[in-house]
Design a protein around this motif. Structure first.
Motif, PDB file in Angstrom:
ATOM      1  N   THR A 221       0.505  10.207  38.104  1.00  7.24           N
ATOM      2  CA  THR A 221       1.350  10.297  36.905  1.00  7.24           C
ATOM      3  C   THR A 221       0.698   9.595  35.721  1.00  7.24           C
ATOM      4  O   THR A 221       0.979   9.917  34.577  1.00  7.24           O
ATOM      5  N   ARG A 244      17.730   2.828  32.875  1.00 10.27           N
ATOM      6  CA  ARG A 244      17.333   4.240  32.990  1.00 10.27           C
ATOM      7  C   ARG A 244      16.564   4.727  31.771  1.00 10.27           C
ATOM      8  O   ARG A 244      15.896   5.743  31.819  1.00 10.27           O
ATOM      9  N   ARG A 245      16.692   3.979  30.635  1.00  9.27           N
ATOM     10  CA  ARG A 245      15.955   4.385  29.437  1.00  9.27           C
ATOM     11  C   ARG A 245      15.331   3.138  28.782  1.00  9.27           C
ATOM     12  O   ARG A 245      15.722   2.020  29.088  1.00  9.27           O
ATOM     13  N   GLU A 256      13.269   8.316  28.397  1.00 12.49           N
ATOM     14  CA  GLU A 256      13.746   8.224  29.791  1.00 12.49           C
ATOM     15  C   GLU A 256      12.721   7.440  30.611  1.00 12.49           C
ATOM     16  O   GLU A 256      11.515   7.608  30.424  1.00 12.49           O
ATOM     17  N   PRO A 258      10.707   7.129  33.958  1.00 14.97           N
ATOM     18  CA  PRO A 258      10.390   8.004  35.091  1.00 14.97           C
ATOM     19  C   PRO A 258      11.027   7.452  36.373  1.00 14.97           C
ATOM     20  O   PRO A 258      11.162   6.227  36.526  1.00 14.97           O
ATOM     21  N   VAL A 259      11.418   8.337  37.264  1.00 21.93           N
ATOM     22  CA  VAL A 259      12.134   7.939  38.489  1.00 21.93           C
ATOM     23  C   VAL A 259      11.357   6.875  39.266  1.00 21.93           C
ATOM     24  O   VAL A 259      11.907   5.856  39.675  1.00 21.93           O
ATOM     25  N   PHE A 260      10.051   7.065  39.435  1.00 20.54           N
ATOM     26  CA  PHE A 260       9.264   6.132  40.252  1.00 20.54           C
ATOM     27  C   PHE A 260       9.186   4.744  39.622  1.00 20.54           C
ATOM     28  O   PHE A 260       8.926   3.751  40.294  1.00 20.54           O
ATOM     29  N   PHE A 262      11.719   3.338  37.831  1.00 26.39           N
ATOM     30  CA  PHE A 262      13.046   2.770  37.586  1.00 26.39           C
ATOM     31  C   PHE A 262      13.217   1.429  38.298  1.00 26.39           C
ATOM     32  O   PHE A 262      12.746   1.222  39.406  1.00 26.39           O
ATOM     33  N   GLN A 263      13.916   0.505  37.612  1.00 20.14           N
ATOM     34  CA  GLN A 263      14.285  -0.759  38.238  1.00 20.14           C
ATOM     35  C   GLN A 263      15.535  -1.274  37.544  1.00 20.14           C
ATOM     36  O   GLN A 263      15.746  -1.046  36.359  1.00 20.14           O
ATOM     37  N   HIS A 264      16.400  -1.942  38.337  1.00 17.90           N
ATOM     38  CA  HIS A 264      17.652  -2.468  37.774  1.00 17.90           C
ATOM     39  C   HIS A 264      17.379  -3.618  36.819  1.00 17.90           C
ATOM     40  O   HIS A 264      16.342  -4.269  36.884  1.00 17.90           O
TER      41      HIS A 264
END
Length: 893
Positions: A221, A244-245, A256, A258-260, A262-264
């Motif tokens: 990626t 998420r953003r 956005e 990216p899904v990979f 993501f972290q809280h």
């Protein structure tokens, strides 16, 4: 996530820390305020120059003046005709004229530090000691940890020994700025005329006690970037919407995640993996680039080094060719390699030339090297592909054979004519054929006069000095060499030129390709193996072994409100944003001028990101990222407090050296003096507390600025003197263009070190003294060095026991010219710690000369005593200071 990074550059070995980095005695970032781009909860540290920023020389406290609104100061119009050619970078309108060379300030009869005051009209100028300022900063900030967690922090001086801990902004080893507080508006910037610029050294060497750069690998990626402005993920990105953003810190676009990736977020709104990801918590790091960042979407091959030796009559006769061939036998064992690798991936090739080119097949399967000659220099091609660029370890025996044979092969040559452009062309063609980038090391001695592309003729005309046409002496010949630079950059072919002239060679043209490809130019006038061989070999070893990135392209992105507008360095610009370098090494710096295009906010500050895409030694494509956040203020006092004199002078030197290509020296010198006066007058008017007009008041962070500025005006490129060699002037002009702040600082204020009271068993160097004849003593021994030249000055009354202990001679009278070489070696052994330390601390290793008081060579030595009047009629520091003071008073009235 992090790959184990290699290291030709400084790249980390250990896994990235999963807990906050140890602060090494520094306070940790406050929870919730860790991000380096947030406003600091305390006022940033003052300028390293002083305990109290804005302290006048006369000892008055500063007044926090109101922001300077209103029209810019009206200075009287410039005398004389309007300037020809474009103004210098960073310059506003011209101001009243500078002192003509040879007229300093008023004649002052009192002792140099305290001139007499003739009523109220005579300015009170007191010299500030630069060596004292340097020493004070070392005492105050030396040995400390400089943590980069606060926005707009002014770092210690370049001369100070300190450790950097990266906590979200790039180390000052990578980026320094002329000021760390930008004015909020273009009007304020115009009013004070302090140039806004950063000096970026993307490949700077890091000391062993600092972490190398971490390498982040996101796999296929690739690095995460803002969709709108293409800035790379960094600590200035603000995560929102539960993680998420994220909002870009440069253009404010919301992207956005990216899904990979993501972290809280934690209860403070910060990602819980903040300390595990270099790109979120550090100012500098690297990304592994994907195939999209590679030429033709193919991974690059490892680079090549081609050694190209001029075997014309002069080089054979002087013994240079033999010296090079002998040195290469050992040097090739030390080619740069990745950290932990057993051997270097760099391929090597060899060419000799005079009027024709000789290529050598050194394939490992051969018993003897094979020579192939190309005599058609108009249509250059490489006559062999297989066996020209080889792995040194595989072909060692054949290469040894070749290096033994070359000096004998040409021992009886009478050929004195050479070609030059076709030699570079041959290197480009070889790298094209091998589909790799690389470096050419060219060893050349004379002007290329043989019939071939790039043939040059003597255009050195001393009658042009001090005329409108003097600028043509610095301008390269257009045509062949201009096209060659473009070809080299397109192929990633960097040219390092070692030149050994005995007369004029038109260096302005011959060095044009090196100075646009990230290359270096080394010059040895009237080279003799006995006296200059060691100097040349030290330069060559350092040049071949230093860490390099190949086929590089750099871009500087900024947050809204300001942008990068101009670039100075050994670079090529195809457009207005992409800085292209065939190679970039640890000594090369690019100076970037910044301009407003909108209002900046005091609350959010200003961000910049330097992204360098390059190829590593092993052929991996990488992105090196450096981020820096600066403060913004509508108070000019804050700007002056955050200035860095060493960076300002780097900028002025580079912009002045570019300006002399387009306008007369007289105009350029006038602009320098006028801008100095204007910057200081603006401070006096808006930031200092009221005081007698006869007192010179300087901002604390700029109190030694006049010393440097006067020294810059005395440098060879800016002195219109027929006694100076045109090639030497061109060489200095081009060398400075690629220098970092450390190098310009030392060049413009050499170190003068008293050795007569040195304990030779101690490793500590004595403190340098002011660079003036006042400091020399008849019984003393002084070492002077500026990064390009080194002198040992011996006073007439040097004690015989000192001469005996260092040179093994009964007295100074026994030190004969022809014996100096041996004495030098004895001196080096006695003082080796001292000389080794000096040689390790600057980029360009020095030629070394012994000078006795009152001997003829002392004239050369004296021109480096920059506080004194110059040989060619230039002002002393004291005269210049008084002249600038008069100009300031004129502007204020």
């Amino acid at each position: 996530m992090q790959s184990p990074p290699p290291s030709t550059s400084s790249v980390a070995q250990q896994p990235f820390q999963t807990s906050p980095p140890p602060a090494m005695g520094q306070p940790q970032m406050l929870p919730g305020l860790q991000s380096p781009h947030m406003t600091p909860q305390m006022s940033p540290p003052q300028s390293p120059h002083s305990p109290q920023a804005g302290m006048p020389i006369t000892g008055q406290p500063p007044m926090a003046g109101p922001s300077m609104a209103g029209p810019p100061m009206a200075g009287p119009p410039m005398a004389g005709p309007p300037m020809a050619g474009p103004p210098m970078a960073g310059m506003g309108r011209p101001f009243p004229g500078a002192p003509p060379l040879g007229t300093g300030g008023p004649g002052i009869a009192a002792s140099p530090g305290y001139p007499q005051q003739a009523g109220n009209s005579e300015p009170v100028c007191k010299k500030v000691s630069l060596t004292q300022v340097i020493e004070d900063d070392q005492v105050k900030r030396g040995g400390q940890v400089f943590s980069t967690n606060i926005r707009g922090q002014v770092p210690p001086l370049v001369t100070t020994d300190f450790t950097v801990q990266d906590q979200g902004n790039a180390s000052p080893r990578f980026i320094r700025c002329t000021t760390y507080t930008l004015p909020c508006t273009a009007d304020l910037a115009k009013q004070c005329q302090v140039p806004l610029a950063s000096i970026i050294k993307p490949f700077a060497s890091l000391p062993k006690n600092e972490n190398p750069l971490y390498v982040v690998n996101h796999g296929e990626t690739g690095p995460i970037r803002c969709n709108r402005c293409k800035a790379y993920m960094c600590p200035y990105m603000q995560f929102i919407d539960g993680g998420r953003r994220y909002q870009c810190g440069f253009c404010n676009c919301v992207n956005e995640v990216p899904v990979f990736f993501f972290q809280h977020l934690d209860h403070m709104g910060r990602r819980v993996d903040f300390y595990e990801r270099p790109e979120l918590s550090l100012g500098s790091y690297e990304f592994v680039a994907t195939l999209d960042y590679c030429k033709n979407n193919k991974p690059p091959n490892p680079p090549g080094y081609i050694f190209m030796i001029d075997v014309s009559y002069n080089n054979i006769k002087s013994g240079l060719v033999k010296l090079i061939c002998n040195e290469l036998k050992t040097l090739l064992e030390k080619l740069p390699r990745e950290e932990g690798a057993e051997s270097s991936p760099v391929k090597v090739g060899f060419v000799t030339y005079n009027k024709v080119l000789h290529f050598y097949n050194v394939k490992s399967a051969l018993a003897q090297p094979q020579m192939m000659v190309v005599s058609d220099t108009a249509e250059m091609f490489v006559p062999l592909l297989d066996g020209f660029l080889v792995n040194y370890q595989d072909s060692r025996a054949v290469i040894y054979n070749l290096l033994d044979q070359i000096p004998d092969m040409f021992a009886d040559t009478n050929e004195s004519e050479t070609v030059f452009a076709p030699v570079i062309q041959a290197g480009v063609e070889a790298f094209k054929a091998a589909e790799c980038s690389g470096k050419l090391f060219i060893f050349h001695s004379s002007m290329p006069t043989a019939e071939a592309p790039g043939k040059l003729k003597n255009r050195d005309d001393k009658k042009l000095v001090n005329t409108e046409k003097e600028k043509t002496l610095f301008q390269p010949q257009k045509g062949v060499y201009e096209q060659l630079s473009k070809d080299c950059v397109a192929q990633g072919c960097c040219v390092d030129l070692f030149i050994f002239p005995s007369q004029y060679v038109d260096l302005a043209t011959m060095a044009d390709v090196p100075s646009h490809t990230g290359g270096s130019i080394y010059k040895y006038n009237n080279f003799q193996v006995e006296t200059d061989g060691e100097h040349f070999l030290r330069d060559l070893r350092k040049d071949v072994q230093k860490s390099v990135g190949f086929d590089a392209i750099m871009r500087v992105r900024t947050s809204t409100g300001f942008r990068a507008t101009d670039f100075f360095g050994a670079v090529h610009m195809n457009n207005t944003t992409d800085i292209e370098m065939a190679a970039v090494d640890c000594d090369k710096a690019v100076t970037v001028e910044l301009k407003h295009d909108d209002t900046l906010s005091e609350e959010t500050g200003a961000h910049m990101q330097c992204a360098l895409l390059y190829t590593t030694l092993s052929g991996q494509r990488r992105l090196r990222i450096h981020n820096l956040s600066l403060n913004c203020s509508s108070q000019l006092l804050e700007l002056y407090k955050s200035c860095e004199t060493d960076s300002l002078v780097n900028f002025f030197a580079k912009s002045a050296y570019r300006a002399i290509l387009n306008q007369p020296l007289k105009n350029v010198r006038e602009i320098l003096v006028n801008q100095t006066a204007h910057m200081l007058a603006c401070y006096r008017k808006n930031c200092a507390s009221p005081s007698a007009a006869s007192q010179l008041i300087l901002p604390d962070a700029m109190k030694v600025f006049p010393v440097y500025m006067n020294s810059l005006m005395k440098t060879a490129p800016l002195l219109g003197s027929t006694e100076l060699s045109t090639d030497d002037r061109a060489h200095q002009r081009l060398s400075v263009t690629a220098m970092g702040v450390e190098d310009t600082q030392l060049l413009l204020y050499p170190r003068l070190i008293p050795l007569h009271n040195t304990d030779v068993s101690s490793e500590a160097l004595p403190a340098p003294v002011r660079c003036s004849e006042e400091r020399l003593t008849d019984s003393g021994m002084f070492l002077l060095e500026n990064g390009h030249s080194m002198f040992l000055w011996l006073g007439q009354g040097c004690p015989p026991d000192l001469i005996q202990s260092i040179f093994n001679l009964p007295s100074l009278a026994h030190l004969q010219g022809h014996m100096v070489r041996n004495h030098l070696n004895i001196f080096r052994n006695q003082m080796k710690e001292c000389v080794f330390f000096l040689n390790e601390t600057f980029s360009y290793l020095c030629g070394f000369q012994i000078v006795r008081q009152k001997d003829k060579p002392e004239m050369l030595f004296r021109q480096f005593l920059v506080e004194d009047k110059g040989l060619h009629g230039s002002s002393s520091y004291m005269d210049f200071l008084c002249y600038v003071h008069r100009e300031i008073r004129q502007l204020l009235t």
